[in-house]
Design an enzyme around this catalytic site. Structure first.
Site, PDB file in Angstrom:
ATOM      1  N   LYS A 185      90.739 129.182  44.588  1.00  0.00           N
ATOM      2  CA  LYS A 185      91.025 128.674  43.235  1.00  0.00           C
ATOM      3  C   LYS A 185      92.405 128.009  43.221  1.00  0.00           C
ATOM      4  O   LYS A 185      92.572 126.906  42.701  1.00  0.00           O
ATOM      5  CB  LYS A 185      91.002 129.814  42.239  1.00  0.00           C
ATOM      6  CG  LYS A 185      91.548 129.445  40.855  1.00  0.00           C
ATOM      7  CD  LYS A 185      91.467 130.579  39.849  1.00  0.00           C
ATOM      8  CE  LYS A 185      92.641 131.482  39.901  1.00  0.00           C
ATOM      9  NZ  LYS A 185      93.856 130.953  39.242  1.00  0.00           N
ATOM     10  N   ASN A 186      93.391 128.690  43.807  1.00  0.00           N
ATOM     11  CA  ASN A 186      94.777 128.215  43.681  1.00  0.00           C
ATOM     12  C   ASN A 186      95.122 127.114  44.657  1.00  0.00           C
ATOM     13  O   ASN A 186      96.241 126.605  44.661  1.00  0.00           O
ATOM     14  CB  ASN A 186      95.754 129.389  43.788  1.00  0.00           C
ATOM     15  CG  ASN A 186      95.612 130.313  42.583  1.00  0.00           C
ATOM     16  OD1 ASN A 186      94.952 129.959  41.595  1.00  0.00           O
ATOM     17  ND2 ASN A 186      96.180 131.489  42.676  1.00  0.00           N
ATOM     18  N   ARG A 197      96.726 126.930  32.091  1.00  0.00           N
ATOM     19  CA  ARG A 197      98.050 126.312  32.244  1.00  0.00           C
ATOM     20  C   ARG A 197      98.113 125.421  33.488  1.00  0.00           C
ATOM     21  O   ARG A 197      98.933 124.508  33.545  1.00  0.00           O
ATOM     22  CB  ARG A 197      99.145 127.359  32.282  1.00  0.00           C
ATOM     23  CG  ARG A 197      99.027 128.342  33.425  1.00  0.00           C
ATOM     24  CD  ARG A 197     100.164 129.334  33.409  1.00  0.00           C
ATOM     25  NE  ARG A 197     101.323 128.824  34.136  1.00  0.00           N
ATOM     26  CZ  ARG A 197     102.414 128.339  33.571  1.00  0.00           C
ATOM     27  NH1 ARG A 197     102.492 128.292  32.275  1.00  0.00           N
ATOM     28  NH2 ARG A 197     103.404 127.898  34.296  1.00  0.00           N
ATOM     29  N   CYS A 224     100.578 133.434  28.676  1.00  0.00           N
ATOM     30  CA  CYS A 224      99.272 134.083  28.811  1.00  0.00           C
ATOM     31  C   CYS A 224      99.550 135.581  28.897  1.00  0.00           C
ATOM     32  O   CYS A 224     100.682 136.025  28.760  1.00  0.00           O
ATOM     33  CB  CYS A 224      98.549 133.572  30.048  1.00  0.00           C
ATOM     34  SG  CYS A 224      99.316 134.129  31.539  1.00  0.00           S
ATOM     35  N   ARG A 273     105.552 132.417  31.157  1.00  0.00           N
ATOM     36  CA  ARG A 273     105.234 131.359  32.124  1.00  0.00           C
ATOM     37  C   ARG A 273     105.814 130.000  31.693  1.00  0.00           C
ATOM     38  O   ARG A 273     105.108 129.057  31.364  1.00  0.00           O
ATOM     39  CB  ARG A 273     103.735 131.307  32.367  1.00  0.00           C
ATOM     40  CG  ARG A 273     103.249 132.665  32.841  1.00  0.00           C
ATOM     41  CD  ARG A 273     101.818 132.699  33.219  1.00  0.00           C
ATOM     42  NE  ARG A 273     101.556 132.005  34.481  1.00  0.00           N
ATOM     43  CZ  ARG A 273     100.329 131.944  34.990  1.00  0.00           C
ATOM     44  NH1 ARG A 273      99.315 132.491  34.358  1.00  0.00           N
ATOM     45  NH2 ARG A 273     100.138 131.307  36.141  1.00  0.00           N
ATOM     46  N   PRO A 274     107.129 129.888  31.645  1.00  0.00           N
ATOM     47  CA  PRO A 274     107.777 128.628  31.254  1.00  0.00           C
ATOM     48  C   PRO A 274     107.509 127.522  32.281  1.00  0.00           C
ATOM     49  O   PRO A 274     106.962 127.772  33.361  1.00  0.00           O
ATOM     50  CB  PRO A 274     109.253 129.002  31.220  1.00  0.00           C
ATOM     51  CG  PRO A 274     109.386 130.162  32.117  1.00  0.00           C
ATOM     52  CD  PRO A 274     108.109 130.916  32.024  1.00  0.00           C
ATOM     53  N   ASP A 328     110.159 125.174  32.825  1.00  0.00           N
ATOM     54  CA  ASP A 328     111.487 124.548  32.949  1.00  0.00           C
ATOM     55  C   ASP A 328     111.742 123.970  34.341  1.00  0.00           C
ATOM     56  O   ASP A 328     112.364 122.906  34.483  1.00  0.00           O
ATOM     57  CB  ASP A 328     112.585 125.542  32.581  1.00  0.00           C
ATOM     58  CG  ASP A 328     112.529 126.810  33.419  1.00  0.00           C
ATOM     59  OD1 ASP A 328     111.435 127.422  33.500  1.00  0.00           O
ATOM     60  OD2 ASP A 328     113.549 127.164  34.038  1.00  0.00           O
ATOM     61  N   ASP A 374      99.232 138.324  42.989  1.00  0.00           N
ATOM     62  CA  ASP A 374      97.813 138.231  42.601  1.00  0.00           C
ATOM     63  C   ASP A 374      96.962 139.334  43.210  1.00  0.00           C
ATOM     64  O   ASP A 374      95.782 139.432  42.890  1.00  0.00           O
ATOM     65  CB  ASP A 374      97.236 136.871  43.003  1.00  0.00           C
ATOM     66  CG  ASP A 374      97.847 135.747  42.205  1.00  0.00           C
ATOM     67  OD1 ASP A 374      97.704 134.585  42.601  1.00  0.00           O
ATOM     68  OD2 ASP A 374      98.516 136.037  41.190  1.00  0.00           O
ATOM     69  N   VAL A 408     107.401 139.276  40.163  1.00  0.00           N
ATOM     70  CA  VAL A 408     107.140 137.852  39.901  1.00  0.00           C
ATOM     71  C   VAL A 408     106.879 137.566  38.434  1.00  0.00           C
ATOM     72  O   VAL A 408     107.415 136.621  37.864  1.00  0.00           O
ATOM     73  CB  VAL A 408     105.969 137.344  40.788  1.00  0.00           C
ATOM     74  CG1 VAL A 408     105.615 135.901  40.458  1.00  0.00           C
ATOM     75  CG2 VAL A 408     106.310 137.511  42.262  1.00  0.00           C
ATOM     76  N   ARG A 438      86.887 133.086  35.610  1.00  0.00           N
ATOM     77  CA  ARG A 438      87.834 132.011  35.908  1.00  0.00           C
ATOM     78  C   ARG A 438      88.104 131.914  37.409  1.00  0.00           C
ATOM     79  O   ARG A 438      88.368 130.835  37.931  1.00  0.00           O
ATOM     80  CB  ARG A 438      89.169 132.264  35.198  1.00  0.00           C
ATOM     81  CG  ARG A 438      89.109 132.178  33.695  1.00  0.00           C
ATOM     82  CD  ARG A 438      90.481 132.227  33.097  1.00  0.00           C
ATOM     83  NE  ARG A 438      91.361 131.239  33.727  1.00  0.00           N
ATOM     84  CZ  ARG A 438      92.631 131.088  33.408  1.00  0.00           C
ATOM     85  NH1 ARG A 438      93.196 131.852  32.497  1.00  0.00           N
ATOM     86  NH2 ARG A 438      93.380 130.167  33.999  1.00  0.00           N
TER      87      ARG A 438
HETATM   88  C1  EPZ Z   1     100.518 130.206  40.519  1.00  0.00           C
HETATM   89  O1  EPZ Z   1     100.872 130.229  39.143  1.00  0.00           O
HETATM   90  C2  EPZ Z   1      99.126 130.796  40.594  1.00  0.00           C
HETATM   91  N1  EPZ Z   1      98.186 129.976  39.833  1.00  0.00           N
HETATM   92  C3  EPZ Z   1      99.140 132.224  40.038  1.00  0.00           C
HETATM   93  O2  EPZ Z   1      97.839 132.769  40.212  1.00  0.00           O
HETATM   94  C4  EPZ Z   1     100.125 133.059  40.865  1.00  0.00           C
HETATM   95  O3  EPZ Z   1     100.211 134.349  40.326  1.00  0.00           O
HETATM   96  C5  EPZ Z   1     101.504 132.388  40.831  1.00  0.00           C
HETATM   97  O4  EPZ Z   1     101.406 131.032  41.298  1.00  0.00           O
HETATM   98  C6  EPZ Z   1     102.513 133.122  41.716  1.00  0.00           C
HETATM   99  O5  EPZ Z   1     102.042 133.170  43.023  1.00  0.00           O
HETATM  100  C7  EPZ Z   1      97.736 128.830  40.397  1.00  0.00           C
HETATM  101  O6  EPZ Z   1      98.104 128.478  41.501  1.00  0.00           O
HETATM  102  C8  EPZ Z   1      96.772 128.034  39.572  1.00  0.00           C
HETATM  103  P1  EPZ Z   1     104.852 130.282  39.375  1.00  0.00           P
HETATM  104  P2  EPZ Z   1     102.227 129.474  38.645  1.00  0.00           P
HETATM  105  O7  EPZ Z   1     105.262 128.985  38.791  1.00  0.00           O
HETATM  106  O8  EPZ Z   1     102.412 128.225  39.417  1.00  0.00           O
HETATM  107  C9  EPZ Z   1     108.443 131.633  36.668  1.00  0.00           C
HETATM  108  C10 EPZ Z   1      95.913 133.959  39.606  1.00  0.00           C
HETATM  109  O9  EPZ Z   1      95.706 135.124  39.276  1.00  0.00           O
HETATM  110  N2  EPZ Z   1     108.602 130.200  36.385  1.00  0.00           N
HETATM  111  O10 EPZ Z   1     105.087 130.521  40.835  1.00  0.00           O
HETATM  112  O11 EPZ Z   1     102.177 129.388  37.175  1.00  0.00           O
HETATM  113  C11 EPZ Z   1     107.215 132.198  35.960  1.00  0.00           C
HETATM  114  O12 EPZ Z   1     107.546 132.575  34.639  1.00  0.00           O
HETATM  115  C12 EPZ Z   1      97.096 133.203  39.039  1.00  0.00           C
HETATM  116  O13 EPZ Z   1      95.208 133.306  40.424  1.00  0.00           O
HETATM  117  C13 EPZ Z   1     109.712 129.776  35.677  1.00  0.00           C
HETATM  118  O14 EPZ Z   1     110.558 130.576  35.297  1.00  0.00           O
HETATM  119  O15 EPZ Z   1     103.313 130.547  39.092  1.00  0.00           O
HETATM  120  C14 EPZ Z   1     106.855 133.385  36.800  1.00  0.00           C
HETATM  121  O16 EPZ Z   1     107.612 134.504  36.396  1.00  0.00           O
HETATM  122  C15 EPZ Z   1      97.913 134.058  38.085  1.00  0.00           C
HETATM  123  N3  EPZ Z   1     109.856 128.453  35.400  1.00  0.00           N
HETATM  124  C16 EPZ Z   1     107.276 132.964  38.216  1.00  0.00           C
HETATM  125  O17 EPZ Z   1     108.149 131.830  38.063  1.00  0.00           O
HETATM  126  C17 EPZ Z   1     108.923 127.518  35.809  1.00  0.00           C
HETATM  127  O18 EPZ Z   1     109.122 126.321  35.535  1.00  0.00           O
HETATM  128  C18 EPZ Z   1     106.117 132.549  39.100  1.00  0.00           C
HETATM  129  O19 EPZ Z   1     105.511 131.448  38.498  1.00  0.00           O
HETATM  130  C19 EPZ Z   1     107.798 127.971  36.522  1.00  0.00           C
HETATM  131  C20 EPZ Z   1     107.653 129.313  36.806  1.00  0.00           C
END
Ligand code: EPZ
Length: 421
Positions: free
Chosen positions: A22-23, A95, A119, A124-125, A127, A308, A330, A400
């Site tokens: 998926k990812n 998202r 969510c 999940r910002p 920024d 995950d 995380v 999903r």
């Molecule tokens: C990806 O989400 C995955 N989704 C998530 O899988 C996975 O848990 C996550 O990476 C971490 O490995 C997909 O790939 C579609 P992040 P993503 O940006 O990209 C913070 C599942 O169950 N952050 O690495 O949204 C955020 O708040 C899903 O398959 C910021 O602060 O994850 C979080 O605490 C759930 N600012 C941390 O980083 C930003 O601009 C990790 O988020 C972006 C993120």
């Protein structure tokens, strides 16, 4: 409402084939927006609601998308993009829709996307995504629930440091920088296998990306990317979920089409808890003939223990021998599964980012609900071993991210069915 009904106590055995990730498929589908001159055929595409959602997003851009479920193929023709706006009702559902911003900025110099909401697992910002786009020269405006980004003179390469190795931000910046003018350096990027897969795909289309999977990625921007077919890597989180199912039911399961290199922390922790794990070039065999031992886990960005897999591993710890500490570093709210596991008899105390799990001899089946994708998977795993019947509601969360979950578990001997009443 559709529910899953499980009668626990069945030992799982046999072979299960892992689907495309998926990812990995979601960013790759977003990246097809960069491919010109012909259509793209993606293979090993999983049958998931999230794939349907991002396909709908591409269709709102005027892109032709066709998902052949039987062939597990998805074809995309992005030769002309008529619209650069993604609507709230789709972005709200997933998202990851936000991953189209990088390609649209690279290809068209503009994008307007509804602000992705938070969510269940956190705010999940975005920024870090926006920091990257701004560094590449895009002008960002946020208002009325939308984010607009424009780069009328194109994007220019830049050096970008990510405060956190965000997977999505790394992917979005990678796609934007692939067609920027000059060199981009991303420092402290995410190093997940899905990042490497996306970079491989972009390079096949003509991009010049080096260092994906390490802590520095260098991109030399190019003027055009040519559409190219691609095969999606197997889903390491789906594979890890079935590994836990085999361990918890004291079964013996061969996880086919799994890449053990992508699962090192999960394999290490399973072995630490006394589970037998044998890796070969085509998959991973997991067997267990005793109650697992308690182990501590702490989630970290790759190559650390994957967030995950936290909920699924905790499900196993609820019936392990001893007390375990589960620390989630995380996401800020990824213990939604704890309340549901407690309803089944688990003994878990939450203290901020850490849950203390006091392993019990058994769990008991009851009515529970999926609160998010991986929490739902954890509840299914608990139901497989709980005494009696477990009924799981809100299973759209599970749909999903798990391709044919019921059929795959039934083929391994589980007593599980999907009912709608
Ligand atoms: C990806 O989400 C995955 N989704 C998530 O899988 C996975 O848990 C996550 O990476 C971490 O490995 C997909 O790939 C579609 P992040 P993503 O940006 O990209 C913070 C599942 O169950 N952050 O690495 O949204 C955020 O708040 C899903 O398959 C910021 O602060 O994850 C979080 O605490 C759930 N600012 C941390 O980083 C930003 O601009 C990790 O988020 C972006 C993120």
């Amino acid at each position: 409402m559709e529910r899953l009904v499980i009668h626990g106590g069945k030992r799982l055995s046999g072979t299960v084939k892992i689907s495309g990730a998926k990812n990995a498929v979601l960013p790759v589908i977003a990246a097809t927006l960069l491919g010109q001159d012909k259509a793209t055929c993606l293979e090993d595409v999983p049958n998931l609601d999230d794939v349907r959602t991002i396909s709908e997003v591409l269709k709102t851009l005027g892109v032709k998308v066709n998902h052949d479920l039987a062939k597990k193929e998805l074809t995309v023709d992005a030769s002309n993009i008529e619209n650069v706006t993604a609507p709230y009702d789709l972005v709200r559902k997933m998202r990851a829709s936000f991953l189209i911003m990088g390609p649209l900025l690279a290809r068209h110099g503009e994008a307007k996307i509804s602000l992705p909401g938070g969510c269940a697992i956190g705010t999940r910002p975005i920024d870090l995504h926006l920091k990257g786009f701004a560094a590449l020269g895009a002008k960002i405006d946020i208002g009325h629930g939308d984010i607009s980004a424009v780069a009328p003179n194109g994007l220019k390469g830049a050096r970008i440091y990510l405060d956190f190795p965000s997977v999505g931000a790394t992917e979005n910046i990678l796609m934007a920088a692939s067609m920027a003018d000059g060199q981009t350096i991303i420092e402290n990027p995410a190093q997940e296998p899905e990042i490497v897969d996306l970079a491989n795909y972009l390079n096949i289309m003509g991009a010049k990306i080096r260092g994906a999977g390490t802590n520095v990625i260098k991109i030399e921007g190019v003027n055009k990317l040519i559409a190219h077919d691609y095969t999606i890597i197997p889903d390491r989180i789906e594979a890890g979920t079935y590994m836990i199912a085999a361990a918890m039911t004291r079964g013996d399961v061969y996880i086919a089409n799994a890449i053990s290199e992508h699962l090192k922390p999960v394999i290490a922790k399973l072995k630490e808890s006394g589970v037998n794990v044998v890796e070969d070039v085509d998959g991973i065999r997991v067997s267990c003939d005793r109650r697992p031992r308690a182990v501590d886990i702490k989630t970290l960005p790759y190559p650390g223990f994957p967030t995950d897999m936290q909920a699924q591993f905790m499900a196993m710890l609820t019936i392990s021998e001893g007390t375990s500490m589960v620390t989630e570093t995380v996401f800020e709210n990824r213990f939604m599964h704890v309340d549901e596991l407690r309803r089944m008899g688990a003994k878990i105390k939450i203290d901020g980012r850490t849950s203390v799990v006091d392993g019990q001899e058994k769990l008991t089946g009851c009515q529970v609900k999926a609160t998010d994708l991986r929490a739902g998977a954890a509840i299914v795993l608990a139901g497989l071993v709980a005494e009696g019947e477990t009924q799981i509601g809100y299973i759209h969360h599970i749909d999903r991210g798990y391709d044919n979950l019921v059929q795959k578990l039934v083929s391994l001997g589980a007593d599980i069915k999907r009912v709608d009443n």
